[in-house]
Scaffold this active site. Structure first.
Site, PDB file in Angstrom:
ATOM      1  N   ASP A   1      -8.353  -8.842   4.289  1.00 58.46           N
ATOM      2  CA  ASP A   1      -8.110  -7.665   5.130  1.00 58.46           C
ATOM      3  C   ASP A   1      -9.163  -7.513   6.219  1.00 58.46           C
ATOM      4  O   ASP A   1     -10.025  -6.645   6.119  1.00 58.46           O
ATOM      5  CB  ASP A   1      -8.072  -6.406   4.260  1.00 58.46           C
ATOM      6  CG  ASP A   1      -7.622  -5.172   5.016  1.00 58.46           C
ATOM      7  OD1 ASP A   1      -7.090  -5.318   6.132  1.00 58.46           O
ATOM      8  OD2 ASP A   1      -7.796  -4.064   4.489  1.00 58.46           O
TER       9      ASP A   1
ATOM     10  N   GLU B   1     -12.708  -1.747  12.045  1.00 57.69           N
ATOM     11  CA  GLU B   1     -12.658  -1.076  10.749  1.00 57.69           C
ATOM     12  C   GLU B   1     -13.755  -1.581   9.821  1.00 57.69           C
ATOM     13  O   GLU B   1     -14.383  -0.806   9.104  1.00 57.69           O
ATOM     14  CB  GLU B   1     -11.286  -1.302  10.115  1.00 57.69           C
ATOM     15  CG  GLU B   1     -11.142  -0.766   8.708  1.00 57.69           C
ATOM     16  CD  GLU B   1      -9.794  -1.098   8.090  1.00 57.69           C
ATOM     17  OE1 GLU B   1      -9.580  -0.749   6.919  1.00 57.69           O
ATOM     18  OE2 GLU B   1      -8.955  -1.716   8.779  1.00 57.69           O
TER      19      GLU B   1
ATOM     20  N   GLU C   1       0.820  -1.213   0.000  1.00 53.03           N
ATOM     21  CA  GLU C   1       0.000   0.000   0.000  1.00 53.03           C
ATOM     22  C   GLU C   1       0.854   1.265   0.000  1.00 53.03           C
ATOM     23  O   GLU C   1       0.580   2.229   0.709  1.00 53.03           O
ATOM     24  CB  GLU C   1      -0.951  -0.006   1.205  1.00 53.03           C
ATOM     25  CG  GLU C   1      -1.926  -1.176   1.176  1.00 53.03           C
ATOM     26  CD  GLU C   1      -2.912  -1.160   2.318  1.00 53.03           C
ATOM     27  OE1 GLU C   1      -4.052  -1.571   2.115  1.00 53.03           O
ATOM     28  OE2 GLU C   1      -2.521  -0.735   3.425  1.00 53.03           O
TER      29      GLU C   1
END
Length: 736
Positions: free
Chosen positions: A396, A424, A322
């Site tokens: 993820d 998240e 990332e």
């Protein structure tokens, strides 16, 4: 001779909180001697035992304490025992210098245990960080013996004894020998130096780098105390999307202040290392791990850190993922980068924790396969002080994923499982989703790498491949909110992670009950109701967000709410359409042998099970297969019908949770009742939003009517696609 110790007063956190919350009204019925707002004390509020019979039994067993603490850690254990038991029994636990007279608590490490008590150990060995709590006979008296091989074990044993009393467990016949099954039990903070928190939903970072090292917020010690009560022994206090400044002299001094606070609680400090630091703060023109100047720079930096922090744990590294720099920028492998840092830390006893969360936009391979492809061929080639930190699933932190194929696949390399405690992808701090249920599901999954019984838990505790160094890491959900975690039930996720890091074989039901009793008391109706609500909460979130193996349907950037239609991001694997692949023929990502063949990365038993449409568990159906809309599920419903009914089931579960909560109003503190009531209302509204938006969108491909039993959407698809949330919390800072 046993001496009565003279101990320093506990940090002045009460005064600090009074000043911060002077205008906050206390709840009706609150203890006027305890001005702390509800939730600040977490699971460590040692309230008086409400059962009078049980309280009398405890008082008879604990008439005084015989302990001569030596050093800061033992002094903490003594303070916790005397204050905690004294509060719970509503009378002081007085120090004694001898065991004559009364039933006493006798506490000491093995090297200071009086000889006559050693006979009670027999042949039993107490491992490092472990403890023994046992009722022992001494003539007509019965003492509670607490002993350990080291200071940390004595502290952990003290918290265990406190928890036994707190949760109304009997002390008669007590005989507990326990030790952590994993060596490294770690929190990862995604906290930035400016106090923002990536994927943080409970306020700002508790670590104020601006005022460190001179201002040592009492909250730092309360944080360490909470972690020690669970057996957590390591913390990385900075974001994996790292800032090189934390390795400069000024910030090392700030980190030293935190390490000094954490040390007596058995916690080692780690820092995240930005791989390009030799260039950003070191003046070099390269960060190539094979350049002698670079390796020399890291050796010097390690020496500088260890001179300030002698028990520094080491570096946590996110590299070539990332946009983060790493060894692949120079044509080098992850192994070469990790080993270079390991050589710098090795002489000081430090570890390199290298995250296996890697995927590349240049790599056309299924994102779920990339980490395995990168790391599995490197097994056995890393230094002994390198650990790979592997997310629980291959994508993820989704509400549900199959286990990561790396678990069990690298027998020569120590692995840490990485869980996300912060939510998240599970509703931030407004949704109730008891994450230890997810953790348990992963830990109990069999990898079959060494035959049946090769569970992820056995990878975590090192027993599968005989690894002394292994463990668990959790991405923290902690912030400056007065209750630490935003959602009051977020505390249970922190609690459950810590307990599972200590013992990955514990059940989520046991952990839910422990936390409820420690937090809300031992009212049997309250305990049963809240435990039941917690245990069904995570499945509700799976159903109304990502049912039947769907994944990564979240809106872009902030991951707040649904965005299954997003298809315009720069990298294909950042777009939800990449994962669900819905079209007129069906939906789902084909990872079978006819697709990306990601199933081949698992042991044959799992590859066969997941790779067949007939044997694939339906909770992973659309993870591994592209399935026709009219495919018949085991329930007899078509896939389209089953999808809509799963979304509805998730919504209905939240309706039931809200109703159950409302029935408990009279049994709960009013401020927490109101808090959770509002959050459950938000959760219900957003669960319906997920159902409506996703089913409206997927209907554009299926062309089918909404199934009977599913509430139809309230708005057209364009309404949901037009929703915008520019300031949703937890977004990654742009400078990072």
């Amino acid at each position: 001779m046993w001496q009565t110790p003279s101990l320093p007063a506990r940090p002045a956190i009460i005064l600090l909180v009074i000043l911060l919350f002077a205008d906050c009204p206390m709840r009706a019925g609150a203890d006027p001697g305890n001005p702390l707002p509800w939730g600040y004390e977490l699971w460590l509020k040692f309230a008086p035992v409400s059962d009078s019979v049980l309280a009398s039994q405890y008082r008879a067993s604990l008439e005084g304490i015989v302990m001569e603490p030596v050093g800061a850690t033992q002094e903490i254990a003594y303070r916790e025992l005397t204050e905690g038991i004294g509060n719970m029994l509503s009378r002081p636990l007085l120090p004694r210098t001898t065991t004559s007279g009364g039933n006493l608590l006798v506490a000491a490490t093995l090297d200071r245990l009086p000889t006559r008590f050693r006979e009670f150990l027999g042949e039993r060995k107490i491992p490092a960080e472990g403890f023994l709590i046992r009722e022992v006979a001494d003539g007509p008296r019965k003492h509670i013996l607490l002993t350990a091989a080291d200071d940390a074990g004595l502290l952990y044993g003290a918290y265990r004894l406190l928890r036994l009393v707190q949760t109304h467990r009997p002390l008669s016949g007590l005989d507990q020998l326990d030790a952590p099954k994993a060596r490294l039990r770690m929190l990862n903070h995604w906290d930035n130096l400016d106090r923002s928190i990536e994927r943080g939903y409970a306020g700002f970072s508790i670590f104020n780098w601006h005022t460190l090292p001179d201002f040592r917020d009492p909250r730092y010690e309360d944080y360490a105390r909470a972690n020690a009560s669970l057996g957590i022994n390591a913390t990385a206090v900075t974001n994996v999307n790292a800032n090189a400044l934390v390795l400069t002299e000024a910030y090392i001094d700030k980190a030293r202040a935190l390490a000094d606070i954490f040390r007596p609680y058995g916690i080692r400090l780690y820092l995240t290392a930005r791989f390009s630091a030799p260039m950003e703060i070191g003046g070099l023109d390269t960060a190539d791990p094979l350049d002698p100047r670079v390796s020399a720079w890291w050796r010097d930096k390690a020496g500088e850190i260890y001179r300030a922090i002698p028990d520094f744990g080491g570096f946590l590294v996110k590299a070539n993922s990332e946009g983060q720099p790493g060894p692949q920028n120079y044509g080098r492998s992850h192994r070469e980068g990790a080993n270079m840092l390991a050589d710098a830390l090795g002489p000081f006893g430090g570890n390199v924790i290298w995250r296996a969360f890697v995927y590349s936009e240049e790599d056309p391979e299924d994102r779920a396969k990339q980490a395995y492809s990168e790391f599995a061929p490197e097994d056995g080639k890393f230094r002994d002080n390198v650990l790979l930190q592997v997310k629980n699933g291959p994508i993820d932190f989704q509400p549900r994923e199959p286990i990561h194929p790396l678990f069990g696949a690298m027998p020569e390399t120590p692995l840490l499982v990485e869980f996300q405690i912060t939510k998240e992808y599970l509703g931030f701090a407004t949704h109730l989703a008891f994450l230890p249920k997810l953790f348990e599901e992963v830990l109990q999954t069999d990898t079959y790498r060494e035959g049946p019984g090769s569970t992820v838990a056995r990878v975590v505790d090192g027993s599968l491949h005989g690894k002394a160094l292994s463990g668990m890491a959790g991405v923290a959900n902690i912030g400056t909110d007065i209750n630490w975690t935003g959602h009051p039930f977020g505390q249970a996720d922190w609690y459950g992670f810590g307990r599972l890091a200590w013992d990955p074989y514990l059940s989520s039901g046991q952990l839910a009950e422990e936390w409820v009793r420690a937090t809300f008391g031992n009212d049997p109706v309250l305990v049963a109701s809240l435990k039941d609500m917690m245990l069904r909460s995570r499945e509700a979130v799976v159903n109304y967000m990502n049912p039947l193996g769907l994944h990564h349907l979240f809106d872009t950037g902030h991951h707040y709410g649904p965005g299954p239609w997003v298809d315009d991001l720069s990298r294909p694997e950042w777009n939800p359409v990449y994962y669900h692949q819905a079209d007129a023929s069906g939906i789902g990502f084909d990872r079978s042998a006819t697709g990306s063949n990601a199933v081949a990365q698992y042991a044959p038993e799992l590859a066969t099970r997941y790779g067949s449409l007939e044997t694939c568990p339906e909770e992973f159906l659309l993870w591994f297969h592209h399935v026709p809309w009219d495919y018949r599920l085991r329930s007899g419903h078509t896939l389209w019908e089953g999808l809509g009914l799963k979304y509805q089931e998730g919504v209905d579960t939240v309706v039931g949770m809200l109703a159950d909560w409302q029935e408990l109003e009279s049994r709960l503190p009013q401020e927490v009742y109101r808090d959770v009531s509002m959050r459950l209302q938000i959760q219900l509204r957003e669960a319906r939003w997920w159902k409506y938006a996703c089913m409206q969108y997927f209907r554009t491909f299926s062309g089918m009517d909404f199934p009977q039993g599913m509430e139809p959407p309230e708005h057209p698809l364009e309404y949901y696609k037009a929703l915008r949330f520019p300031f949703a919390p937890g977004i990654r800072p742009r400078w990072n």
